[in-house]
Write an enzyme that holds these catalytic residues in place. Structure first.
Site, PDB file in Angstrom:
ATOM      1  N   LYS A  19     -39.111  -1.498  61.077  1.00  0.00           N
ATOM      2  CA  LYS A  19     -39.701  -0.944  59.855  1.00  0.00           C
ATOM      3  C   LYS A  19     -39.668   0.564  59.866  1.00  0.00           C
ATOM      4  O   LYS A  19     -39.665   1.205  58.831  1.00  0.00           O
ATOM      5  CB  LYS A  19     -41.196  -1.308  59.789  1.00  0.00           C
TER       6      LYS A  19
ATOM      7  N   LYS B 113     -43.058   3.893  71.240  1.00  0.00           N
ATOM      8  CA  LYS B 113     -43.725   4.334  70.013  1.00  0.00           C
ATOM      9  C   LYS B 113     -44.353   5.712  70.168  1.00  0.00           C
ATOM     10  O   LYS B 113     -44.405   6.482  69.216  1.00  0.00           O
ATOM     11  CB  LYS B 113     -44.796   3.318  69.589  1.00  0.00           C
TER      12      LYS B 113
ATOM     13  N   LYS C 234     -33.080  -2.140  67.930  1.00  0.00           N
ATOM     14  CA  LYS C 234     -33.800  -3.194  67.206  1.00  0.00           C
ATOM     15  C   LYS C 234     -33.937  -2.870  65.715  1.00  0.00           C
ATOM     16  O   LYS C 234     -34.167  -1.711  65.366  1.00  0.00           O
ATOM     17  CB  LYS C 234     -35.198  -3.296  67.831  1.00  0.00           C
TER      18      LYS C 234
HETATM   19  P1  TYM Z   1     -44.958  -6.592  64.413  1.00  0.00           P
HETATM   20  O1  TYM Z   1     -45.788  -6.470  63.199  1.00  0.00           O
HETATM   21  O2  TYM Z   1     -44.277  -5.371  64.933  1.00  0.00           O
HETATM   22  O3  TYM Z   1     -43.834  -7.689  64.176  1.00  0.00           O
HETATM   23  C1  TYM Z   1     -44.161  -8.969  63.671  1.00  0.00           C
HETATM   24  C2  TYM Z   1     -43.285 -10.020  64.329  1.00  0.00           C
HETATM   25  O4  TYM Z   1     -41.908  -9.745  64.055  1.00  0.00           O
HETATM   26  C3  TYM Z   1     -41.174  -9.716  65.273  1.00  0.00           C
HETATM   27  N1  TYM Z   1     -40.078  -8.748  65.135  1.00  0.00           N
HETATM   28  C4  TYM Z   1     -38.801  -9.030  65.383  1.00  0.00           C
HETATM   29  N2  TYM Z   1     -38.196 -10.166  65.776  1.00  0.00           N
HETATM   30  C5  TYM Z   1     -36.842 -10.135  65.923  1.00  0.00           C
HETATM   31  N3  TYM Z   1     -36.094  -9.029  65.695  1.00  0.00           N
HETATM   32  C6  TYM Z   1     -36.654  -7.865  65.295  1.00  0.00           C
HETATM   33  N4  TYM Z   1     -35.927  -6.795  65.052  1.00  0.00           N
HETATM   34  C7  TYM Z   1     -38.077  -7.831  65.118  1.00  0.00           C
HETATM   35  N5  TYM Z   1     -38.954  -6.877  64.732  1.00  0.00           N
HETATM   36  C8  TYM Z   1     -40.172  -7.452  64.762  1.00  0.00           C
HETATM   37  C9  TYM Z   1     -42.191  -9.276  66.326  1.00  0.00           C
HETATM   38  O5  TYM Z   1     -41.781  -9.630  67.630  1.00  0.00           O
HETATM   39  C10 TYM Z   1     -43.433 -10.012  65.880  1.00  0.00           C
HETATM   40  O6  TYM Z   1     -43.414 -11.345  66.349  1.00  0.00           O
HETATM   41  N6  TYM Z   1     -48.307  -6.748  68.150  1.00  0.00           N
HETATM   42  C11 TYM Z   1     -47.657  -7.522  67.126  1.00  0.00           C
HETATM   43  C12 TYM Z   1     -48.603  -8.201  66.164  1.00  0.00           C
HETATM   44  C13 TYM Z   1     -49.728  -8.957  66.802  1.00  0.00           C
HETATM   45  C14 TYM Z   1     -49.646 -10.252  67.352  1.00  0.00           C
HETATM   46  C15 TYM Z   1     -50.968 -10.577  67.753  1.00  0.00           C
HETATM   47  C16 TYM Z   1     -48.592 -11.156  67.539  1.00  0.00           C
HETATM   48  C17 TYM Z   1     -51.020  -8.542  66.873  1.00  0.00           C
HETATM   49  N7  TYM Z   1     -51.799  -9.533  67.459  1.00  0.00           N
HETATM   50  C18 TYM Z   1     -51.252 -11.794  68.367  1.00  0.00           C
HETATM   51  C19 TYM Z   1     -48.895 -12.366  68.149  1.00  0.00           C
HETATM   52  C20 TYM Z   1     -50.215 -12.683  68.557  1.00  0.00           C
HETATM   53  C21 TYM Z   1     -46.746  -6.613  66.312  1.00  0.00           C
HETATM   54  O7  TYM Z   1     -46.958  -5.442  66.249  1.00  0.00           O
HETATM   55  O8  TYM Z   1     -45.784  -7.278  65.598  1.00  0.00           O
END
Ligand code: TYM
Length: 333
Positions: A201, A114, A198
């Site tokens: 967004k 990132k 991947k």
């Molecule tokens: P974030 O917002 O980037 O993504 C949310 C969830 O979607 C999953 N994800 C994917 N899974 C499969 N294929 C993809 N291309 C893909 N893109 C995103 C992510 O793995 C995630 O599960 N740090 C985390 C949010 C967070 C969190 C937490 C998660 C903050 N605190 C505590 C679990 C527990 C994040 O940025 O996810």
């Protein structure tokens, strides 16, 4: 065994099929097991690690909550809230940040991706974001965390932080190292334009992802244009090796039709991509259209969403403020 589930999604707009298959769809399955207690958080504090337009952020917080509900998370069964309403997350994050080591954070590949080439310009928040994530999880004694594959390393860090805290402060088992719940086959949905990248967004190519709010037409067009290779589809998993686009489309189809990859390959083995694409568009439209419609409906009543988030925050506060109070006592405040 009953599980305490916690997970989060960033309200940064454009929730896509990767978020749905990798995370939100599983949230719903976990919630539907009555033995589990579930907390799902709109992680708005994480979102501002990259500059956000304040008005858009507010809308995106509501939209993410709406996506949870529209996908089947029931606020009567699960706690849904946004992180910034509960101060314990930030408080816990500071204390845990004093336990985490620089060396551990330096290894986080997501920060490297990132931050890109110019790390000096990345926010400090982006660097320490996995510590805030650990705070989110550990404050609720979560036993299991459903996420996509890209969050695996952050969960390992969370486990390390919990163990180091327990050791250093001699409070065995006080913080619970959580188990990741990462699905074997569908934890990494790839870009429709490049099967080795991947789905994300932040990809500037709109055609690389299916958004939860895409119209039927948009979905059909994007799938039609999705990258493929020149072969027919294989009849077994071995045949998917070295064919990332085929693997991705087969994976998406399998997940949405709730069948394993072997069954999908049985169905499409020897056929052309166009056959798969027709069926794939159909199933995506069937699964996402009701969600997209429901998101729009929910967003027309902002007060309703805000009330759910506030009620959820009150419940979350009840749990996490007690834990953070104990953490403060343990460290000597
Ligand atoms: P974030 O917002 O980037 O993504 C949310 C969830 O979607 C999953 N994800 C994917 N899974 C499969 N294929 C993809 N291309 C893909 N893109 C995103 C992510 O793995 C995630 O599960 N740090 C985390 C949010 C967070 C969190 C937490 C998660 C903050 N605190 C505590 C679990 C527990 C994040 O940025 O996810």
């Amino acid at each position: 065994m009953s599980k305490k589930i916690f997970s989060g999604v960033q309200p940064t707009g454009n929730l896509h099929l990767g978020n749905y298959i990798g995370a939100i769809k599983n949230f719903v399955d976990l919630q539907n097991n009555k033995d589990n207690s579930c907390i799902f958080c709109v992680v708005d504090l994480h979102a501002i690690t990259v500059i956000q337009d304040p008005i858009e952020l507010k809308n995106n917080i509501r939209e993410t909550a709406a996506a949870f509900i529209a996908s089947g998370i029931d606020p009567k069964n699960s706690i849904i809230f946004n992180q910034s309403l509960v101060p314990a997350h930030s408080e816990g994050s500071w204390i845990l940040g004093c336990v985490a080591r620089m060396g551990w954070l330096n290894r986080m590949t997501q920060f490297k991706e990132k931050a890109g080439k110019d790390k000096e310009k990345a926010s400090v928040g982006l660097y320490i974001y996995p510590v805030l994530m650990a705070s989110d999880i550990l404050l609720y004694d979560a036993t299991h965390v459903p996420v996509g594959d890209d969050q695996k390393q952050h969960l390992e860090l969370c486990r390390d932080i919990a163990q180091k805290f327990n050791n250093e402060y001699k409070c065995k088992d006080f913080l619970t190292p959580p188990e990741p719940l990462i699905q074997k086959h569908f934890s990494r949905i790839m870009s429709l334009k490049n099967g080795t990248k991947k789905m994300s967004k932040s990809d500037i190519a709109e055609g690389s992802r299916i958004n939860l709010t895409d119209t039927e037409d948009e979905i059909v067009k994007k799938i039609k244009k999705a990258k493929t290779d020149n072969d027919t589809l294989p009849g077994n998993e071995e045949g998917l090796k070295g064919r990332p686009e085929a693997e991705n489309l087969i994976g998406i189809y399998s997940s949405l039709s709730n069948q394993n990859v072997a069954d999908t390959l049985n169905e499409f083995g020897g056929k052309n991509f166009s056959d798969l694409k027709n069926k794939l568009s159909e199933i995506i439209v069937t699964k996402l259209s009701p969600i997209s419609k429901e998101i729009k409906k929910l967003l027309s009543d902002k007060n309703y969403i805000d009330q759910i988030l506030e009620d959820g925050a009150a419940k979350a506060e009840g749990i996490s403020s007690k834990k953070v109070k104990k953490i403060k006592e343990i460290v000597g405040f």
